[in-house]
Scaffold this active site. Structure first.
Site, short mmCIF file in Angstrom:
data_model
loop_
_atom_site.label_atom_id
_atom_site.label_comp_id
_atom_site.label_asym_id
_atom_site.label_seq_id
_atom_site.Cartn_x
_atom_site.Cartn_y
_atom_site.Cartn_z
N CYS A 58 15.25 -39.57 -78.55
CA CYS A 58 16.03 -38.81 -77.06
C CYS A 58 15.29 -38.28 -75.75
O CYS A 58 15.12 -38.49 -75.00
CB CYS A 58 16.42 -37.02 -77.96
N ASP A 74 22.48 -44.34 -81.56
CA ASP A 74 22.20 -43.30 -80.76
C ASP A 74 22.95 -43.61 -78.57
O ASP A 74 23.24 -44.03 -78.50
CB ASP A 74 20.65 -43.49 -80.10
N HIS A 104 22.90 -41.16 -75.57
CA HIS A 104 23.19 -39.56 -75.29
C HIS A 104 24.11 -39.68 -73.26
O HIS A 104 24.07 -40.45 -72.79
CB HIS A 104 22.10 -38.95 -74.37
N HIS A 140 24.58 -35.27 -77.27
CA HIS A 140 23.35 -36.37 -78.28
C HIS A 140 24.96 -36.84 -78.96
O HIS A 140 25.40 -35.88 -79.88
CB HIS A 140 22.50 -35.44 -79.48
N ARG A 193 10.68 -41.38 -90.10
CA ARG A 193 10.39 -40.80 -90.37
C ARG A 193 11.01 -40.28 -91.96
O ARG A 193 10.81 -40.95 -92.64
CB ARG A 193 12.92 -40.06 -90.55
N LYS A 241 27.69 -28.54 -82.50
CA LYS A 241 28.62 -29.88 -82.99
C LYS A 241 29.34 -29.84 -83.19
O LYS A 241 30.29 -28.91 -84.32
CB LYS A 241 27.00 -30.65 -84.43
N GLN A 250 19.38 -45.59 -85.14
CA GLN A 250 19.80 -45.15 -84.89
C GLN A 250 21.31 -45.26 -83.95
O GLN A 250 20.41 -46.50 -82.75
CB GLN A 250 19.53 -43.84 -83.98
ZN LIG Z 1 19.27 -37.73 -78.97
#
Ligand SMILES: [Zn+2]
Ligand SMILES: [Zn+2]
Length: 645
Positions: free
Chosen positions: A342, A391, A393, A519, A371, A473, A389
């Site tokens: 992010c 991902d 945004h 996200h 992680r 979420k 990921q």
């Molecule tokens: Zn994010």
């Protein structure tokens, strides 16, 4: 003793003497059949034993809900009781050298942790089960006793059960409840089945190491897993599913199919993709990128490390540090391996002035993050330390929020459907006690999530207060062919990061405003998603995903040249093809191709070489009539197009 009125759902109340038990009341209020199905009752939120005295519940009018043995709550009680039964059997068989730790029910079963020097073996399982059955036959009661905490500590200390003593010392209440089954006493809140004759259908499943309290500095215990059901058929189905799940284990198939490997030398939780797995991953990535391009997303690439300060600004250093690796010094400045993408996307946002006219900005990235996970929880592709990921945004204006969430949801579900997942459980998580942003923003965002779900006609459950501190979420758990759920997609509205990074745009009014940031991860991570795909398809991937779509095999050496020609032609037209020209019997080659789960086998003998055709054999064993190489290539193309459009 005053009388107590007992009311069951949708029935008239009835008065009973205070010293009557719940079972006494049910005997009069329920039919025989209903009574035999009822294992406990719920009074308000609390589940209580049938042997409970009515006057001990402290109410003059008791509204009770019978808990049926076949229900989830009932099975939970049954399984938890079976854990006691198992612990008793283990102590009976292996004596005072064994110490008991904890024995809860879990999803699909129960476990009990034992300290015992000798490892449990499959033969032990049989003896333990036989011993358990003995107790079942005797129909011994589960008796509840309430003791002072100190008396309970003395009791367990005398037995040398130091784990129980340790647990007791941490309990704040003055009194505790114990349950006795024959000579086996356990510290427990209950409730349990009334007696051991309820525990007819059970099975020990496996043994695994487990540290006391999950802490690797503590004693290693042996965790015996088992399951129990209210009827034999349900147990049988469960055991079949378990067998099926074992066959589908992605770690086993990943190795057999040459998809991925994990090397001790490289490090645990770090995935090495082998050629076939890498190809599978590329197919997924390519499809993912094309779909996103079609839906007006732009693709980003960002680095794997960034200055530590970035993670201070983002708040990760304060809120997420236990998942992050140590920082490293570069030219005397601290840098950090990224746990999330992010902040990089925000940096790209902030690289220029943004106007309301540009919105929505939809940016996606296959971003690899790192992680920290404890070694004990690492699991094949499903729990890893480095993963990519999928991902995205989205930055938008408040008035665009609802539509953007709908678009994300729509794209998500369409992509999941392409992979064969069209069953899911959806959860909407709302504002927790600790949160950032205004109540009004939370309300708006939660409404937008709700409306998007409703517009798409999706059933969902609300998880009250389970949102992240920075926004509400949606989580989507997909169901595989065995009905197992896997958490994959998540869509989160974020009021926090735009604030922390002072992200803004120039609105129609010429003033600065803060955009909304969403996200989204669809598959969650490629590693995990591929793990789920392997298990869902048992490695037999649909044609558009199969790393190898067809394998050529000759009957004799005489067809070698023709096989090479077919191979070149198919490879040239984009078919993912292999050849097996070894001097082996055809049946042997077919068997190997089947084990490799290759969708099509192209068998080439004298006849095919002469007529310029191939004989096609499906993975299922079905034979198709001979066809030209061109037709076969077209068939593969059509089958892929039928899924991908
Ligand atoms: Zn994010
Ligand atoms: Zn218990």
């Amino acid at each position: 003793m005053s009388e107590i009125t007992v009311i069951l759902p949708e029935r008239e109340g009835k008065k009973f003497a205070g010293d009557a038990s719940v079972a006494d009341a049910l005997a009069e209020l329920l039919s025989n059949k209903q009574r035999k199905q009822t294992v406990a009752v719920a009074v308000g939120e609390t589940l209580v034993d049938l042997s409970t005295r009515l006057d001990s519940l402290g109410q003059e009018t008791l509204e009770m809900r019978p808990v049926l043995i076949s229900s989830d709550e009932g099975l939970d009680i049954l399984r938890h009781s079976t854990a006691h039964l198992m612990a008793k059997a283990v102590l009976d068989l292996y004596g005072p050298g064994v110490k008991v730790a904890i024995g809860p029910s879990i999803e699909d079963g129960f476990y009990y942790d034992f300290e015992r020097e000798t490892p449990f073996t499959p033969e032990d399982f049989k003896s333990i089960e036989a011993k358990m059955q003995e107790t079942v036959k005797h129909g011994l009661p589960f008796t509840r006793k309430v003791l002072s905490k100190t008396a309970a500590i003395d009791l367990f200390a005398e037995k040398g059960e130091h784990y129980k003593v340790e647990l007791l010392k941490e309990i704040e209440a003055d009194t505790v409840s114990l349950y006795q089954l024959d000579d086996f006493v356990d510290l427990c809140r209950g409730p349990h089945v009334p007696n051991s004759s309820w525990l007819q259908v059970f099975k020990l499943i496996k043994v695994a190491g487990a540290y006391w309290r999950g802490d690797e500095h503590n004693q290693m215990l042996q965790r015996l897993y088992g399951t129990a059901f209210d009827d034999k058929k349900r147990l049988k189905k469960y055991l079949n599913d378990l067998e099926e799940a074992k066959k589908r284990d992605h770690r086993k198939l990943g190795k057999e199919l040459g998809l991925f490997t994990i090397s001790d030398q490289v490090g645990p939780g770090l995935i090495l993709w082998q050629p076939k797995g890498a190809l599978l991953r590329r197919l997924i990535e390519d499809y993912w990128k094309e779909e996103h391009y079609r839906h007006d997303y732009e693709l980003l690439y960002t680095p794997h490390i960034a200055r530590l300060d970035l993670w201070k600004t983002s708040g990760h250093l304060d809120f997420y540090s236990e998942n992050m690796y140590s920082s490293m010094a570069i030219d005397e400045v601290q840098y950090q391996l990224k746990p999330m993408n992010c902040p990089f996307h925000i940096a790209i946002y902030k690289s220029q002035m943004r106007s309301y006219r540009e919105f929505p900005l939809r940016w996606c990235e296959l971003g690899t993050v790192y992680r920290y996970e404890r070694t004990g929880v690492l699991h094949g592709l499903l729990r890893v330390r480095g993963f990519t990921q999928d991902d995205a945004h989205v930055f938008c204006r408040p008035d665009q929020l609802e539509e953007e969430i709908f678009n994300i949801l729509d794209l998500n579900l369409n992509i999941l459907a392409t992979f064969g997942f069209d069953q899911y459980d959806i959860y909407l998580s709302t504002r927790p006690d600790k949160y950032v942003g205004s109540e009004e923003h939370w309300q708006k965002a939660t409404d937008a999530l709700k409306q998007a779900l409703e517009k798409r006609g999706l059933a969902y459950q609300i998880d009250p207060g389970e949102g992240v501190f920075y926004g509400p979420k949606i989580d989507i758990k997909i169901k595989d062919v065995l009905g197992r759920s896997w958490q994959c997609s998540t869509i989160q509205v974020d009021f926090n990061l735009p604030e922390r990074f002072e992200v803004s745009y120039i609105g129609e009014d010429g003033k600065e405003h803060q955009p909304i940031m969403i996200h989204r991860a669809l598959m969650g991570s490629l590693e995990r998603f591929i793990g789920v795909l392997i298990e869902n398809y048992a490695g037999a991937f649909p044609i558009w995903l199969a790393p190898v779509q067809a394998r050529i095999m000759n009957i004799t050496d005489a067809q070698g040249d023709y096989c090479d020609k077919v191979y070149q032609e198919l490879r040239g037209s984009g078919v993912r093809i292999e050849k097996d020209l070894r001097n082996e019997k055809l049946n042997y080659k077919i068997r190997e191709a089947q084990l490799a789960k290759i969708p099509y086998m192209l068998v080439i003998g004298e006849r095919e070489a002469e007529s310029g055709t191939v004989t096609v054999r499906e993975r299922s064993g079905k034979n198709l009539p001979p066809m030209s190489v061109k037709d076969f290539a077209a068939k593969i193309k059509d089958e892929c197009a039928a899924v991908l459009g």
